[in-house]
Design a protein around this motif. Structure first.
Motif, PDB file in Angstrom:
ATOM      1  N   ARG A 434       0.821  -1.227   0.061  1.00 36.59           N
ATOM      2  CA  ARG A 434      -0.059  -0.052   0.102  1.00 36.59           C
ATOM      3  C   ARG A 434       0.665   1.237   0.008  1.00 36.59           C
ATOM      4  NH1 ARG A 434      -3.549   0.146   4.900  1.00 36.59           N
ATOM      5  NH2 ARG A 434      -4.193   1.901   4.154  1.00 36.59           N
ATOM      6  N   LYS A 436       3.737   1.513  -1.266  1.00 33.35           N
ATOM      7  CA  LYS A 436       4.466   1.476  -2.678  1.00 33.35           C
ATOM      8  C   LYS A 436       3.478   2.324  -3.536  1.00 33.35           C
ATOM      9  CE  LYS A 436       7.836  -1.998  -3.930  1.00 33.35           C
ATOM     10  NZ  LYS A 436       8.221  -3.093  -3.961  1.00 33.35           N
ATOM     11  N   HIS A 437       2.294   1.952  -3.517  1.00 33.43           N
ATOM     12  CA  HIS A 437       1.260   2.511  -4.425  1.00 33.43           C
ATOM     13  C   HIS A 437       0.528   3.757  -3.920  1.00 33.43           C
ATOM     14  CE1 HIS A 437       1.949  -0.746  -7.177  1.00 33.43           C
ATOM     15  NE2 HIS A 437       2.338  -1.159  -6.286  1.00 33.43           N
ATOM     16  N   VAL A 447      -4.886  -3.323  -7.679  1.00 33.43           N
ATOM     17  CA  VAL A 447      -3.889  -2.484  -8.107  1.00 33.43           C
ATOM     18  C   VAL A 447      -2.929  -3.788  -8.483  1.00 33.43           C
ATOM     19  CG1 VAL A 447      -1.626  -1.277  -7.449  1.00 33.43           C
ATOM     20  CG2 VAL A 447      -4.221  -0.589  -7.137  1.00 33.43           C
ATOM     21  N   GLY A 453      -3.081   0.967 -11.987  1.00 29.63           N
ATOM     22  CA  GLY A 453      -2.546   1.712 -10.955  1.00 29.63           C
ATOM     23  C   GLY A 453      -3.570   2.059  -9.890  1.00 29.63           C
ATOM     24  N   ARG A 454      -3.243   3.128  -9.043  1.00 33.94           N
ATOM     25  CA  ARG A 454      -4.126   3.630  -8.163  1.00 33.94           C
ATOM     26  C   ARG A 454      -5.451   4.351  -8.895  1.00 33.94           C
ATOM     27  NH1 ARG A 454      -2.700   9.296  -7.348  1.00 33.94           N
ATOM     28  NH2 ARG A 454      -3.948   9.167  -5.760  1.00 33.94           N
ATOM     29  N   THR A 506       4.348   2.323 -10.747  1.00 36.84           N
ATOM     30  CA  THR A 506       3.319   2.555  -9.931  1.00 36.84           C
ATOM     31  C   THR A 506       2.880   3.964  -9.916  1.00 36.84           C
ATOM     32  OG1 THR A 506       4.867   2.905  -8.028  1.00 36.84           O
ATOM     33  CG2 THR A 506       4.017   0.663  -8.474  1.00 36.84           C
ATOM     34  N   ARG A 507       2.499   4.427  -8.791  1.00 37.16           N
ATOM     35  CA  ARG A 507       1.994   5.690  -8.780  1.00 37.16           C
ATOM     36  C   ARG A 507       2.930   6.721  -9.302  1.00 37.16           C
ATOM     37  NH1 ARG A 507      -0.772   7.845  -3.130  1.00 37.16           N
ATOM     38  NH2 ARG A 507      -0.795  10.014  -3.596  1.00 37.16           N
ATOM     39  N   GLN A 510       7.085   6.947  -9.057  1.00 35.58           N
ATOM     40  CA  GLN A 510       7.448   6.011  -8.030  1.00 35.58           C
ATOM     41  C   GLN A 510       8.485   5.031  -8.708  1.00 35.58           C
ATOM     42  OE1 GLN A 510       4.019   5.589  -5.561  1.00 35.58           O
ATOM     43  NE2 GLN A 510       4.847   3.804  -4.811  1.00 35.58           N
ATOM     44  N   LYS A 515       5.063  -7.575  -9.911  1.00 33.20           N
ATOM     45  CA  LYS A 515       3.903  -8.380  -9.094  1.00 33.20           C
ATOM     46  C   LYS A 515       3.892  -9.424  -9.685  1.00 33.20           C
ATOM     47  CE  LYS A 515       1.396  -4.803  -9.581  1.00 33.20           C
ATOM     48  NZ  LYS A 515       0.312  -3.936  -9.339  1.00 33.20           N
TER      49      LYS A 515
END
Length: 518
Positions: A434, A436-437, A447, A453-454, A506-507, A510, A515
């Motif tokens: 969480r 991380k994203h 996700v 992504g978010r 990711t976000r 970032q 995954k």
DNA sequence: GGACGGTGAAACTTCAGGTTGCCTC
DNA sequence: GAAGTTTCACCGTCC
């Protein structure tokens, strides 16, 4: 030293030098001692620049697009760039820093006002290096910067392929200051270089890794090894040095990272033959490059989960208690109430230390609480603009904090595994994911999918699709309305295939994550 | 006379940087 | 310790 005639366009010498450089068709780097000053200086120079340039607005637009939702900092920077000026410090997003550096190399950006970020490491020469501040804030007020650092900054002056010479300019406010600068910096000798081993965290990390890798085994070998280091050469007093190493060994043993043969039959006069070996935990700590002190704090925190009711905040506060997470966010005067409130709210649920109000460490404790609150908001999906507003933390600084947190969470997971707290591994892993994203718990399963992504996950969630099952049930047409046709098809295909997929990124901005979907 | 805006002095606030691990939840 | 920001008192102008 040369006598320069600089036209006095404003009453600020630094700005005059910058403008003069631009008028000469050359470039300047201005070094100041705080982020705020860098921003202000760039803005002031920009205000005096006349004219427009297509390349400036192109670069400004590019910089504005780096973050999903631009912060006030982005807007300020872009305003400067419209005048061919920029500021540069660790608070900028990495991509923005890169754009500015490239812009300077290409000659588009004429002046950069910077903190020492640009002084070392980066090859970014300019015709002029203007060193405005030769003092910087430290715990005991303003202190002169080292001569070595001055040399680093002035070394930026002069571009080998473009100019035959460069100019390094210091700004003095008085005749007396001019003399002092000349003596201290321009004619001064650089400081001696000191061994980094003299710093305890480095020493204990190094000592554990030496033992863990079996490079040294006995006390005698350890002392011999350190006796040959640059640290010992500088320290000279070998007796004192032995004392420090002895204390470190005791601590490492107390923390159960090493085990000595002292319990075996060794007489006091034969202490040198005592041997050490790393425990399983010690070995892992060394492999993780973790400061043993931090590792012990984490171990104690993990053990504490058995006796208290913990939550997300507890883990964040445990991380914020470590040296690795420093510098922590400063608690401003007007924020005291908020932090005190949080202390009351989370009292008794913390995994790190909770010092008394009158304790010396209470100030740091408050900072750790504020930093933990920042992490809480981050995983509550607060945007970077809101975080800058509430916590005074800039996008670039957010990245460093997240990076450190990710690493420490990983270390915590590893230690938890070794301690046999199997239920906890999942809890920590999920929180790490969480962080991380930057997502709430409810978005985790979405996700995990490639391409989501978010932002997309939040869109799906709002439309009632809360997990993989929801995605499987929805028809591709409706999914296309939410995410776009191409994306919908891609996701559907991915779900049908049910194969391992690697996802990167990711976000926005970032570090990359990978995954695995089963 | 009150609202508004500009100005400057005083009070208050805040202060640099950036590596390490690894494949799973 | 000092730069930068905020606050506040003061003054002039306008309606």
């Amino acid at each position: 030293m040369a006598n320069l005639k600089i036209p006095e366009i404003s009453n600020d010498a630094t700005i005059n030098v910058a403008l003069d450089t631009i008028n000469k068709g050359k470039q300047a780097l201005i070094f100041v001692n705080s982020k705020r000053s860098a921003e202000k200086t760039a803005e002031e120079v920009g205000k005096k620049v006349t004219g427009v340039n297509e390349a400036w607005s192109v670069l400004s637009t590019k910089v504005m697009k780096v973050l999903a939702s631009p912060t006030t900092q982005c807007k300020r920077l872009c305003g400067c760039l419209l005048k061919g000026v920029a500021f540069h410090h660790a608070g900028l997003a990495a991509k923005q820093r890169e754009l500015i550096e490239d812009g300077f190399r290409d000659g588009v950006v004429k002046v950069i006002a910077s903190t020492p970020t640009l002084a070392a490491g980066l090859d970014l020469p300019a015709f002029r290096a203007v060193i405005r501040d030769l003092k910087r804030f430290c715990n005991r007020g303003m202190a002169p910067i080292p001569v070595l650092e001055y040399l680093q900054m002035s070394g930026r002056a002069g571009r080998p392929n473009y100019d035959t010479f460069g100019e390094s300019i210091c700004i003095a406010k008085s005749e007396a200051e001019k003399e002092a600068i000349t003596e201290e910096y321009i004619n001064g000798d650089p400081e001696e270089i000191y061994s980094k081993l003299a710093v305890e965290p480095v020493l204990r990390t190094y000592l554990l890794s030496l033992i863990a890798s079996k490079f040294v085994r006995s006390r005698k070998q350890i002392l011999e090894f350190f006796g040959k280091t640059f640290w010992a050469y500088q320290y000279e007093d070998m007796g004192k040095l032995e004392e420090i190493i002895e204390r470190m060994l005791q601590l490492l043993e107390e923390w159960e990272f090493i085990k000595s043969s002292k319990d075996d039959f060794i007489s006091a006069d034969n202490l040198d033959s005592v041997t050490y070996r790393a425990t399983l935990m010690g070995k892992r700590v060394a492999e993780l490059y973790l400061d043993p002190y931090t590792a012990n704090q984490l171990v104690e925190g993990i053990r504490k989960t058995h006796s208290i009711k913990y939550g997300d905040f507890s883990f964040f506060q445990l991380l914020c208690n470590t040296l690795e997470m420093r510098p922590l966010l400063n608690v401003r005067q007007k924020e005291y109430d908020i932090v005190e409130e949080a202390i009351m709210k989370y009292e008794g649920t913390l995994l790190g230390s909770e010092p008394d109000y009158f304790d010396d460490e209470h100030g740091d404790y408050m900072k750790s609480i504020k930093t933990s609150l920042f992490f809480m908001d981050w995983v509550e999906e607060k945007g970077e603009d809101a975080l800058l507003e509430h916590y005074g933390i800039r996008p670039g600084e957010i990245r460093y904090k997240l990076n450190s947190a990710d690493w420490l969470f990983y270390a915590m997971e590893e230690l938890t595994r070794l301690l046999g707290f199997h239920d906890l591994i999942k809890v920590i892993g999920r929180l790490r994911f969480r962080v991380k994203h930057g997502i709430k718990d409810e978005l985790v399963s979405l996700v995990r999918l490639k391409g989501i992504g978010r932002v997309r996950a939040r869109k799906l969630f709002r439309n009632g699709i809360k997990d993989v099952r929801g995605l499987k049930q929805i028809d591709v047409g409706r999914l296309g309305v939410i995410l776009g046709k191409g994306m919908a098809e891609k996701i559907k295909k991915e779900l049908d295939q049910d194969v391992s997929v690697v996802k990167k990124g990711t976000r926005k901005g970032q570090t990359s994550v990978e995954k695995f979907i089963k």
